[in-house]
Write a protein that holds these residues in place. Structure first.
Motif, short mmCIF file in Angstrom:
data_model
loop_
_atom_site.label_atom_id
_atom_site.label_comp_id
_atom_site.label_asym_id
_atom_site.label_seq_id
_atom_site.Cartn_x
_atom_site.Cartn_y
_atom_site.Cartn_z
N ARG A 167 0.83 -1.31 -0.01
CA ARG A 167 -0.05 0.10 -0.04
C ARG A 167 0.85 1.27 -0.07
O ARG A 167 0.90 2.10 -0.69
CB ARG A 167 -1.00 -0.02 1.21
N GLU A 220 -9.27 11.04 -4.86
CA GLU A 220 -10.03 10.21 -4.45
C GLU A 220 -10.00 8.70 -5.06
O GLU A 220 -10.09 7.86 -4.44
CB GLU A 220 -11.47 10.67 -4.92
N VAL A 221 -9.61 8.50 -6.25
CA VAL A 221 -9.28 7.49 -6.75
C VAL A 221 -8.00 6.63 -6.13
O VAL A 221 -7.85 5.64 -5.91
CB VAL A 221 -9.29 7.56 -8.21
N ASN A 222 -7.12 7.83 -5.76
CA ASN A 222 -5.61 7.15 -5.38
C ASN A 222 -6.15 6.63 -4.05
O ASN A 222 -5.35 5.40 -3.47
CB ASN A 222 -4.98 8.27 -5.07
N ARG A 238 -9.12 5.16 -2.94
CA ARG A 238 -9.73 3.71 -3.07
C ARG A 238 -8.62 2.76 -3.30
O ARG A 238 -8.79 1.55 -2.69
CB ARG A 238 -10.66 3.93 -4.43
N VAL A 239 -7.75 3.01 -4.31
CA VAL A 239 -6.64 2.01 -4.62
C VAL A 239 -5.89 1.90 -3.27
O VAL A 239 -5.59 0.49 -2.75
CB VAL A 239 -5.66 2.48 -5.48
N GLU A 243 -6.74 1.95 0.07
CA GLU A 243 -7.42 1.42 0.90
C GLU A 243 -7.79 -0.22 0.38
O GLU A 243 -7.82 -1.10 1.33
CB GLU A 243 -8.97 1.81 0.85
N ALA A 244 -7.95 -0.57 -0.74
CA ALA A 244 -7.79 -1.84 -1.14
C ALA A 244 -6.56 -2.61 -1.25
O ALA A 244 -6.50 -3.86 -0.48
CB ALA A 244 -8.13 -1.82 -2.77
N ARG A 293 -14.16 -0.80 -10.07
CA ARG A 293 -14.08 -0.73 -8.59
C ARG A 293 -13.52 0.57 -8.06
O ARG A 293 -13.71 1.16 -7.21
CB ARG A 293 -13.42 -1.92 -8.06
N PHE A 294 -12.20 0.96 -8.80
CA PHE A 294 -11.53 2.07 -8.41
C PHE A 294 -12.08 3.55 -8.95
O PHE A 294 -11.86 4.43 -8.50
CB PHE A 294 -10.21 2.09 -8.78
N ILE A 336 -16.65 8.15 -9.75
CA ILE A 336 -15.70 9.25 -9.91
C ILE A 336 -15.36 9.84 -11.23
O ILE A 336 -15.62 10.98 -11.42
CB ILE A 336 -14.42 8.92 -9.10
#
Length: 980
Positions: free
Chosen positions: A170, A545-547, A549-550, A552-553, A570-571, A575
Motif C-alpha cells: 500500500r 479520491e481514486v488514489n 480507493r486504491v 484502501e484496497a 471498482r476504483f 468518480i
C-alpha cells in the motif's frame, strides 16, 4: 625437596574457573541464541533505552531467494556490530531486518517450475501466479532468517519488514502516486536496457558487464548526390564522389535494419580514398571510393585486406561539404525489400563522433542507442527515426523484409540467427566492406546472465530534471538537484570515496525507468485517457479520491487487488467514467520497492526513526548504483532530500587468492560451513579483523589464523576469570592507593577507552579490535599478567594482590563489553561465567565509563623505558636457557647496567625482580663490561648474568638467601607471612 618437606601447592591462590580452554563454539552457540530469545534481549534493550538518543540503521533488504553466501554474512555482521556498539555507547539502537520480495528472480524461479511441468505461465491465472511467487518468497524468508540469527545478529526478527506485506504494498503504491500527483511521472518511448530472455526492461543495477565476442562489420552507405538546398545555393556535385560510399563500423549488425541516419564529427579530418589494386579475395574493386576519417583510413583499408600500395587518398573533404551529401541505406532498392529502406538516410554532424576507432562515421539506429536517441530527440525528429523492428523476445517483427522472425539471441541467451542473416544479406547486396569479430565488455542481466540489448519501448519514467511540484525545495526543485545537494549537505560517507561515486552517477544519470513488463510486483497504480497521447493534457488521471480507493484496497488485500476482475470499475466508478480510461498493468521496478522502504520502516513503524531519517545505510559498494541510488532518488522525489544521514560501504568477498568466488570454480565458502567448523564468532572475528572498505579475502588458512587470534584472546579472558574467583567489593583498592604498575594499566585503559569509543563511532571495527587485541595479548598477557602471576598466586592478603585483582575486575568489565559487539557468543559466555543468572547478559550492559583522570602520560612514557630494560633482561636469560645454564628465569639474579640516569630512577620505584621474573636483580649505573649481553636495537643497556644465591622457596620457587629461616619450612619471608 626433602621427604618430610610440606606440600604448599594447596596454599597457593591458583586460578579457579570452569571456563574451558576449548570453546566448542559450533555446539554451544545455538544454546545462547535460545537463551537470548527466551529472555527477550532485543525488547529489553528497547525498554532500557527509552529516552536515549535514537540510532537507526536501516537494513538494506536482501532478496528472498536462496541460501546466504559469505557476502550476506559480511554485510549482516557489520550491521550487527554497528547496532550493538551504538547501543552500548548509550544510544537507542534499533534494527529492523527486512526482505525484498518482488521481482524477476522469484518470477523466473516459478516459471522454471512451470517449464519443468510442461506448463505455460501465460495460461495460468495471474493472481494464482502471484500467490505462488508469494509462497516462494515466504519459504526463503524463513530459511534466511534462521541463517542470519545463527550468525548472532540481533534485531526485531519476529516482526521484520517485507516489501510484499499488504501494508508495504500500500505504501509503495502511495509513494508512486506522489510521483504521479507532483508531475514527475511521464510515459515516454526511448531505448532502455532490455533483456530478451526475461522480456523486461532492466535498471542499471540489474546489469553486470562480462566479456562477449561480437560480430563487427564495416558497412557501405552509398553517396547519392547532394541535397536540394545545396544545389539551389550553387553547390556542384564533385564527380569524384560518384559511386563513393560512406563507411560505418558497428558491433551490432542486427541494428542495421533499423538504421535511420549516419553522423560525422564537426572537427574530424576526412578524406576521399580510392582503391588502386586488390588482392585475390575481397569485397572491393579497383576504382571503389570511400569516405573515411584520415586517422582511421589505414586501419579500415587493412580490414578490407588491402595493402598500403593498393589505395590512395584522392582529396580531403570537410564537414561543410559532408553536409551537402545525400546517402542511401545499403539495402535501398534491394529486391524484395518492399521499399522499406529506400528513403535517404539523414546525414549530419554529432558531438559524440570520434576518430579513435571505427571509421569516423557512426551509424544511427535511435531505437537502439541513447546517444542517437538524444540527438534526434533534441532535434525534434524522433517520429522520423524511431523504429519498432525488435519485439520483446529479441526477435524481429514478423513482417520485416528479409529478417522477420530472426532472433538476436537464442532462448538460452546464446547467439541467435539475426546477426548472421543481416551480414549475409549485406554481402549479397554488396553492402559490406569487411567483417570480423571482437571481444569486448558487454552488458548482461545479472539474473539470467544473458546479454541485453538497447530497445526502444514505451515505458514509464520519473523525470529527474523536472521541477517537483511539492514545495519541498530546501535542497533543490528537481530530483537531481535534491540528490546532489543531499550528498554534500546532509550525508556523511564512510569511506569518503563513496560520496564521489554516487555523486558522479546521479550527476550523469538519465530519467528513472519505473516500469517493468512482468507480473510479480507492485503495479503502477495509474490510469491513462483512452485515445490520448502521452503528451496530451489530461493523459494521466490525477485524482486523490481514486488514489485513496486504491490504497484502501491494497491495505486490505495487497497489490493483487489491482489485477482482480472488475478492478478498473471498482476504483473509478462514481468518480470518473471507467470507459474513458485504461488501467496500466506494468509493475514497478523492484528498486522502487526497496527505494521506498524508508517510507514504511522509518516513517510508518513505532520503532522507526523519529525524524524519518536513517542514521546509517550500510551495504556493499555495488549499491551506489543500487539501493543507495534508488533510495536517494525515491526520497528526493517524495520528501525533498535523502532518506539517510550516513552511508557506509564495504567491499566484496574474495577467495584467499583474491579471486571472485564462483560455484563453478569451487572456491566458495558458505557461512554455514564456517559456523559448523569454527562457530559464528570466528566468522565475526574475521570481519572485525578485516579492512571492510576494500575487498576482503577469506579461505581455510585465513580462518585458521583468525581462530588462532581467538584462542589467544580466549586465554586472556580465562586468566582473568580464574584470578577473579572470590573477588568482592571488600577487596577493592582505590586507584590512588595502587602500585605504579597497576596505575599504568589504568592509564592504558583510559587511553584505550577513547580509542574504542571513537573507533566504534566511526565504524572502524578493525581499528577497535586491533587496539583491544594488542592490549589484551601484549600489554596484559605477555606483560602485566606475566609479571603479576607471582603476586596473584603467592601473596597473602597483600595490598599488591588486592590492587591487581581490582585492576582485573576493571579490565574484565571493559574488555567483555568492548568485545561484545564482535564476539557476541564468547563474551556472553565470559560474562555468565562470572555473573550467572536467568536475566544476566553482557548484551544488556553499556560500556563502562572510564575516568579520564586515570590517564597518566608521564607514567606511560616511563613504563615504555622500563619495558625496554625488561626486554633486554628476558632476551639475555633466554640465551642462558638455550645454553642450559638455567632452566627457569627464577634461577637468575642479573646485574643490569643502565646508562640513562632517569631510567635508573624509574626502576628504583618498581620491584624490578618481579618485572623481569627473576629472584633478584641489581641496577647499576657503571659502564657495562665487554662481556655484557646487549640487544642491538636497545641502546644503553647491558646485562651481566648472575645466578641467584640462596635456596629455592618451596612455595613460590624464588631462590632467595632467607629461605629456610622461617617458621614454615622451606619458605621465603613473603610465603611464610602468607601462610600465617
Amino acid at each position: 625437596m626433602c621427604a618430610d618437606m610440606p606440600e604448599y601447592k594447596e596454599t597457593l591462590n591458583l586460578p579457579e574457573t570452569d571456563f574451558p580452554m576449548r570453546a566448542g563454539l559450533p555446539k554451544r552457540e545455538p544454546a545462547w541464541l535460545e537463551r537470548w530469545n527466551k529472555i527477550g534481549v532485543y525488547d529489553r534493550l528497547r525498554d532500557k533505552a527509552e529516552g536515549r538518543p535514537p540510532f537507526t540503521l536501516h537494513d538494506g533488504p536482501p532478496y528472498a531467494n536462496g541460501h546466504l553466501h559469505i557476502g550476506h554474512a559480511l554485510n549482516k555482521i557489520l550491521k550487527d556490530m554497528v547496532v550493538r556498539s551504538q547501543q552500548m555507547m548509550g544510544r537507542d539502537a534499533r534494527y529492523i531486518p527486512g526482505w525484498d520480495c518482488h521481482g524477476l528472480p522469484i518470477e523466473w524461479k516459478i516459471e522454471e517450475q512451470y517449464r519443468k511441468k510442461g506448463k505455460n505461465k501465460d495460461e495460468v491465472d495471474l493472481i494464482d501466479f502471484r500467490q505462488e511467487c508469494r509462497k516462494f518468497a515466504e519459504g526463503w524468508i524463513d530459511v534466511q532468517r534462521e541463517e542470519f540469527k545463527r550468525l548472532g545478529i540481533t534485531g526485531k526478527w519476529e516482526k521484520p519488514y517485507l516489501t510484499m506485506d499488504f501494508r508495504a504494498e500500500r505504501i509503495i503504491a502511495e509513494e508512486f502516486q506522489k510521483f504521479l500527483m507532483t508531475g514527475t511521472l511521464y510515459q515516454g518511448s526511448k531505448p532502455v536496457m532490455w533483456s530478451p530472455i526475461e522480456k523486461t526492461a532492466l535498471a542499471d543495477a540489474e546489469v553486470e558487464y562480462h566479456d562477449k565476442e561480437s560480430f563487427t562489420i564495416w558497412v557501405k552507405f552509398k553517396v547519392a548526390g547532394i541535397t536540394e538546398g545545396a544545389a539551389e545555393s550553387g553547390e556542384k556535385f564533385d564527380l569524384r564522389l560518384q559511386d563513393a560510399h560512406v563507411v560505418i563500423w558497428t558491433t551490432t549488425p542486427w541494428t542495421i535494419p533499423s538504421n535511420k541516419a549516419v553522423v560525422f564529427g564537426e572537427d574530424i579530418a576526412y578524406g576521399l580514398y580510392e582503391v588502386t589494386g586488390t588482392p585475390d579475395e575481397c569485397w572491393v574493386n579497383v576504382g571503389d571510393k570511400f569516405l573515411l576519417a584520415d586517422n582511421l583510413a589505414a586501419d579500415v583499408m587493412g580490414r578490407a585486406r588491402l595493402n598500403d600500395d593498393q589505395w590512395k587518398r584522392v582529396r580531403g573533404i570537410d564537414a561543410d561539404e559532408l553536409r551537402t551529401l545525400k546517402i542511401r541505406h545499403p539495402l535501398a532498392y534491394a529486391d524484395g525489400a518492399e521499399g522499406y529502406w529506400d528513403v535517404e538516410r539523414d546525414f549530419r554532424a554529432a558531438e559524440f563522433v570520434t576518430d579513435t576507432e571505427g571509421t569516423g562515421f557512426v551509424h544511427c539506429a535511435p531505437s537502439h542507442g541513447m546517444d542517437e536517441f538524444e540527438l534526434y530527440r533534441d532535434l525534434g525528429m524522433l517520429e522520423q527515426v524511431i523504429t519498432y523492428n525488435v519485439m520483446d523476445d529479441g526477435g524481429f517483427r514478423a513482417n520485416l523484409p528479409f529478417f522477420g522472425g530472426k532472433y538476436i539471441l537464442n532462448r538460452k541467451g546464446g547467439e541467435g540467427d539475426a546477426n548472421k542473416t543481416v551480414i549475409d544479406k549485406l554481402v549479397e547486396v554488396g553492402g559490406l566492406l569487411a567483417r570480423g569479430k571482437i571481444k569486448h565488455s558487454y552488458p548482461h542481466s545479472w539474473r539470467s546472465k544473458a546479454p541485453v540489448i538497447y530497445r526502444n519501448t514505451p515505458q514509464w519514467f520519473a523525470a529527474v530534471d523536472r521541477a517537483v511540484g511539492d514545495g519541498k525545495d530546501t535542497y533543490g526543485t528537481t530530483i537531481r538537484e535534491r540528490a546532489l545537494n543531499s550528498i554534500d549537505q546532509l550525508v556523511t560517507w564512510t569511506p569518503k570515496t563513496g560520496r564521489n561515486r554516487l555523486y558522479s552517477m546521479i550527476e550523469a544519470r538519465p530519467d528513472w525507468v519505473l516500469s517493468r513488463q512482468r507480473a510479480w510486483g507492485v503495479p503502477l497504480t495509474c490510469f491513462t485517457k483512452k485515445g490520448a497521447l502521452p503528451t496530451d493534457e489530461g493523459f494521466l488521471l490525477r485524482n486523490a479520491e481514486v488514489n485513496a480507493r486504491v490504497l484502501e484496497a491494497f491495505e486490505a488485500e495487497g497489490a493483487d487487488a489491482w489485477y482482480k476482475d472488475g478492478a478498473k470499475e471498482r476504483f473509478l466508478d462514481g468518480i470518473v467514467d471507467p470507459a474513458e480510461w485504461d488501467k496500466v498493468d506494468d509493475i514497478l521496478d523492484v528498486w522502487f520497492d526497496s527505494g521506498s522502504t524508508h517510507a514504511f520502516v522509518l516513517n510508518d513503524r513505532e520503532d522507526g526513526s523519529e525524524d524519518g531519517l536513517a542514521d546509517l545505510y550500510l551495504e556493499g559498494t555495488d549499491q551506489h548504483r543500487g539501493w543507495f541510488h534508488s533510495s536517494m532518488l525515491q526520497s528526493c522525489g517524495t520528501r525533498g532530500h535523502a532518506p539517510y544521514r550516513g552511508v557506509l560501504t564495504h567491499g566484496f568477498t574474495l577467495d584467499a587468492k583474491g579471486m571472485k568466488m564462483s560455484k563453478s570454480v569451487g572456491n566458495t565458502i558458505s557461512p554455514e560451513d564456517v559456523t559448523k567448523q569454527y562457530g559464528a564468532d570466528i566468522l565475526r572475528l574475521w570481519v572485525a579483523q578485516s579492512d571492510y572498505t576494500a575487498d576482503l579475502r577469506i579461505g581455510p588458512e585465513i580462518l585458521k589464523g583468525t581462530a588462532d587470534s581467538y584462542r589467544r584472546l580466549r586465554n586472556t579472558m580465562r586468566f582473568m576469570l580464574g584470578s577473579l574467583s572470590g573477588f568482592s567489593e571488600a577487596d577493592r583498592v582505590e586507584p590512588a592507593d595502587m602500585p605504579r604498575l597497576e596505575r599504568w594499566v589504568l592509564s592504558r585503559l583510559a587511553e584505550l577507552d577513547e580509542v574504542v569509543r571513537e573507533g566504534y563511532a566511526k565504524y572502524d571495527f578493525q581499528g577497535v579490535f586491533s587496539a583491544v587485541f594488542t592490549f589484551a595479548t601484549v600489554d596484559l598477557s605477555a606483560f602485566y599478567f606475566d609479571v603479576r602471576k607471582d603476586a596473584l598466586y603467592c601473596d597473602g592478603d597483600s595490598e599488591r594482590r588486592r590492587a591487581a585483582r581490582t585492576v582485573l575486575d576493571i579490565l574484565f568489565h571493559r574488555l567483555t563489553t568492548w568485545l561484545a559487539p564482535v564476539l557476541v557468543f564468547t563474551m556472553e559466555e565470559v560474562w555468565l561465567e562470572r555473573f550467572p543468572g536467568d536475566d544476566s547478559s553482557v548484551h544488556l550492559i553499556d560500556f563502562v565509563e572510564t575516568p579520564a583522570n586515570w590517564r597518566n602520560e608521564e607514567l606511560e612514557t616511563g613504563m615504555a623505558k622500563i619495558r625496554r630494560v625488561r626486554r633486554a633482561v628476558t632476551a639475555s636469560l633466554e640465551m642462558q636457557r638455550q645454553d642450559k645454564v638455567i632452566g627457569s628465569s627464577l634461577e637468575a639474579a642479573p646485574v643490569v647496567h643502565v646508562e640513562d640516569a632517569e631510567t635508573r630512577d624509574l626502576l628504583a620505584t618498581f620491584d624490578v625482580d618481579d618485572l623481569c621474573i627473576t629472584s633478584g636483580l641489581t641496577i647499576s649505573g657503571d659502564p657495562a663490561p665487554a662481556e655484557a649481553f646487549r640487544v642491538p636495537e636497545i641502546d644503553g643497556i647491558g646485562v651481566v648474568f648472575e645466578k641467584a644465591e640462596g635456596e629455592k622457596c618451596q612455595r613460590c620457587w624464588k631462590i632467595l638467601p632467607d629461605v629456610g629461616r622461617h617458621a614454615h619450612p622451606g619458605t621465603c619471608q613473603r610465603c611464610n607471612d602468607a601462610l600465617g
